[in-house]
Design an enzyme around this catalytic site. Structure first.
Site, PDB file in Angstrom:
ATOM      1  N   TRP A   3       0.876  -1.178   0.000  1.00 52.50           N
ATOM      2  CA  TRP A   3       0.000   0.000   0.000  1.00 52.50           C
ATOM      3  C   TRP A   3       0.916   1.233   0.000  1.00 52.50           C
ATOM      4  CZ3 TRP A   3      -1.954   2.637   4.889  1.00 52.50           C
ATOM      5  CH2 TRP A   3      -2.935   3.598   4.590  1.00 52.50           C
ATOM      6  N   ASP A  16      -0.425  -5.433   9.643  1.00 55.05           N
ATOM      7  CA  ASP A  16      -1.493  -4.511   9.235  1.00 55.05           C
ATOM      8  C   ASP A  16      -2.689  -5.362   8.808  1.00 55.05           C
ATOM      9  OD1 ASP A  16      -3.077  -2.495   8.332  1.00 55.05           O
ATOM     10  OD2 ASP A  16      -1.684  -1.726   6.818  1.00 55.05           O
ATOM     11  N   LYS A  24     -13.105  -0.830   6.261  1.00 53.01           N
ATOM     12  CA  LYS A  24     -13.677  -1.644   5.179  1.00 53.01           C
ATOM     13  C   LYS A  24     -14.705  -2.631   5.703  1.00 53.01           C
ATOM     14  CE  LYS A  24      -9.963  -0.025   3.056  1.00 53.01           C
ATOM     15  NZ  LYS A  24      -9.079   0.779   3.533  1.00 53.01           N
TER      16      LYS A  24
END
Ligand code: LMR
Length: 392
Positions: free
Chosen positions: A128, A208, A243
């Site tokens: 990311w 993460d 999300k």
């Protein structure tokens, strides 16, 4: 004085949102920023969150300050979902705090690791893009290794070499599930090996976990995190609800510390509070309160689980349809059927990505990452045709 500052480009991923919005074409396709979309192309508020928000409005009697740790009811309500077991706090070895989104949690993890003496963080690439930005901004050296091998599976050789050439003053940043941007996750057996390597090398894991529930399931997607946490003495975990609760702009995240014992964890957390205070003082309350309500009310939790299940099923359906198309021009779509979560990388040149946008109204990140959740049964054919047109 301020004219000494250099002009910075806008964040390329976030800039796509505006470009897409400004495009008047009715059949444009947004595969850019990572938000889930329904088969109608929308990103509605979860029904369980609407219910929780209604309850919140009715019951909340103050908005007075909490502390830098935020809503600890929220932090604790998430723990059984992340760490499982009879005691998800591991006898006080795990504690956490609320953060502004997963980004806030990653930021805290990196800053805490640096404060504890970490100077290098190993990171699979591509990752990311904000991971590298956070590392650079925090002043920690990034040591890259290749995340995905040519066959579309995780490059374990590269990870093994990276870990074996590192040591106890280094950290490694791992994606817990639904790797962003490649969709290439570690298998359970690979996580078992990674946990062993972490124990062997003493490298500090920073996990993460931003997409739990969007890959194989809430339990399955936590396998790696749980395995690592059960194996190592110390770990840092950055969690996002943006999300899996659809709370993107409300910025709902959490940061957890696993310490060698409860006293180490408490001391580490005191550093987390100090870092938070100096950065954002305390996190925004609303979204985390709604998640706490949803996770402490069995009917709402059931509703959330069903909503998440249906999102995951839709992502799987899109992946399978893409894989069934097998290829578009020169692009092999088969591996997308095996990969997990919202993202996949397509081997496209800058020119092809630009042609997809300008000639076909298909928006994707400049890296070739697509958000597969932006596709529907109604527009996959158009997407595959556009891909074939630019890459054939
Ligand atoms: C993404 O990768 O698209 C998301 O995580 C959104 C973001 O903040 O970049």
């Amino acid at each position: 004085m301020l004219d000494r500052l250099d002009q910075q480009p806008p964040d390329a991923l976030l800039a796509l949102i505006k470009l897409y919005d400004a495009d008047p074409r009715d059949d444009k396709i947004d595969l850019g920023v990572g938000v889930y979309r329904t088969s109608e192309g929308g990103t509605p508020v979860f029904a369980c969150i609407k219910a929780a928000e209604a309850k919140l409005v009715a019951e909340q009697d103050t908005k007075a300050y909490l502390g830098p740790e935020g809503d600890m009811g929220f932090v604790h309500a998430l723990m059984p979902h992340i760490f499982a077991g009879d005691d998800p706090s591991f006898g006080g070895r795990i504690d956490g705090m609320q953060t502004p989104g997963g980004t806030g949690a990653v930021r805290l993890a990196v800053a805490m690791a640096k404060k504890a003496g970490v100077t290098r963080i190993l990171m699979g690439t591509p990752s990311w893009p904000n991971h590298a930005q956070i590392l650079a901004d925090t002043g920690v050296e990034m040591v890259g290794f290749e995340h995905a091998a040519a066959d579309g599976t995780a490059n374990m050789d590269a990870l093994r070499d990276a870990l074996r050439s590192a040591g106890p003053s280094d950290a490694v940043l791992l994606h817990g599930c639904c790797h962003n941007p490649t969709g290439v996750d570690y298998s359970d057996a690979q996580w078992d090996e990674i946990a062993g390597l972490l124990v062997e090398t003493g490298v500090l894991p920073i996990i993460d976990l931003a997409y739990q529930g969007l890959g194989k399931g809430m339990e399955e997607d936590a396998y790696g995190t749980r395995k690592v946490v059960a194996s190592v003495a110390e770990a840092l975990i950055a969690y996002s609800c943006d999300k899996n609760f659809g709370l993107y702009r409300d910025r709902v995240g959490a940061f957890y510390v696993l310490g060698a014992n409860a006293a180490v964890t408490a001391k580490a957390m005191s550093n987390g509070y100090a870092l938070a205070r100096a950065n954002w003082s305390m996190p925004p309350d609303h979204g985390a309160s709604a998640v706490r309500m949803a996770l402490t009310d069995p009917a709402m939790t059931k509703q959330w689980t069903e909503e998440l299940d249906s999102m995951r099923a839709r992502i799987r359906q899109v992946r399978e349809k893409l894989a069934a198309a097998s290829n578009a021009g020169g692009v092999n779509l088969v591996p997308l059927g095996q990969q997990q979560g919202m993202f996949a990388m397509l081997p496209l040149s800058k020119e092809q990505i630009l042609a997809l946008r300008e000639d076909h109204g298909v928006y994707m990140a400049g890296s070739g990452r697509i958000n597969v959740a932006g596709l529907t049964m109604g527009n996959i054919d158009k997407f595959v045709d556009a891909l074939a047109a630019v890459s054939g």
